[in-house]
Scaffold this active site. Sequence first.
Site, PDB file in Angstrom:
ATOM      1  N   ASP A  20       0.813  -1.225   0.000  1.00  0.00           N
ATOM      2  CA  ASP A  20       0.000   0.000   0.000  1.00  0.00           C
ATOM      3  C   ASP A  20       0.844   1.273   0.000  1.00  0.00           C
ATOM      4  OD1 ASP A  20      -2.140  -1.857   0.472  1.00  0.00           O
ATOM      5  OD2 ASP A  20      -1.673  -1.766   2.601  1.00  0.00           O
ATOM      6  N   GLU A  32     -11.919   0.010  -2.905  1.00  0.00           N
ATOM      7  CA  GLU A  32     -11.033   0.503  -1.852  1.00  0.00           C
ATOM      8  C   GLU A  32      -9.870   1.256  -2.490  1.00  0.00           C
ATOM      9  OE1 GLU A  32      -9.668  -3.019   0.125  1.00  0.00           O
ATOM     10  OE2 GLU A  32      -8.412  -3.641  -1.545  1.00  0.00           O
TER      11      GLU A  32
END
Length: 370
Positions: A55, A265
């Site tokens: 991420d 997301e």
Amino acid sequence: MKKRFYFPALTAFPVSIFLLIGCQQRSSQSADGDGDPRFEGAISQPLVSHSYTADPSAHVFEGKIYVYPSHDIDAGTPENDNGDHFDMRDYHVFSMDSVGGEVTDHGVALKLEDIPWAGRQLWAPDAAHKNGKYYFYFPAKDKQDIFRIGVATSDKPTGPFAAEPEPIQGSFSMDPTVFTDTDSTSYLYFGGIWGGQLQRWASGEYDPQGSSTDLENDSLPALTPKVARLTDDMLQFAEAVRDVLILDENGQPLLTGDHDRRFFEGSWMHKYKDNYYLSYSTGDTHQLVYAIGDNPYGPFTYQGVIMTPVIGWTTHHSIVEHGGKWWLFYHDTQLSGGKTHLRNIKVTELQYDNDGRIRTINPYRNADPI
């Protein structure tokens, strides 16, 4: 509809040292991925090989690239659809003078036990610079196991960061990302369904018994990311949270059943030639896609795919300009040989056509990522 297993996007492990992009010397953590034919066509190599990272939120501060990833560990937590096995417990900050240069691990920037309100699971973070300070935004489950978004501050981009005693009032879900516009106004985007709990807030209040996901309601508008303008001190929302509407080519909201285009997301915002680019993960179809609008609130019209699926299920990214080029930071699971919760961050160049459309990237030239 077939069952779609979801493992949320998120974090990595300690050890500090200098690392080279595309490092060919593998640590013991990287052995599982050596020789895996699926990665033979990979267009880039892990930026960090001594620990697991995911991420990546990349920013340019004072001319240097700083990357704020989550920190994957093999915590021994049983794997499930809510992503409990993504049991991350601290954050590291990495930096490089330029893409292709040495990558420095600056050590632990924030850890779970130093966040008064947090209970578990430090998932995907982001950072910002304003007012002479650095702000670190992160999701964590509170003592009631509800995801909230916290903020921590430091005088340095590398931390260590000191967490505020409470999460941002009115915050929920996960995947915070901060965008500061050319007028110095800052916005926080956030949200993720399934393990990210966004669907539990569909009524405006938290419903612990709410649907596990909205993926079965194909004919309804899809859940959207959220946005709120930040206060001048960057510590709270300056307004009520808003929906970020994503439209199709006919001006209609994307539907839940539109799995190739709908939000799931990992939203990110950047600006290119006066247009606002909202990019995000489609989640269960594993693509990075984008939509364009004329202001930070939207609505945004879907445009296309930035990157086709990576190996490792989850997809989470950031986009930043540096050295006269645009760069896409992302992750896959090359070091762990495809284990979904043990990932590694990567970077590749992002290119635009003359009309501002992003050219689609295949992360594996010679292999099928599925």
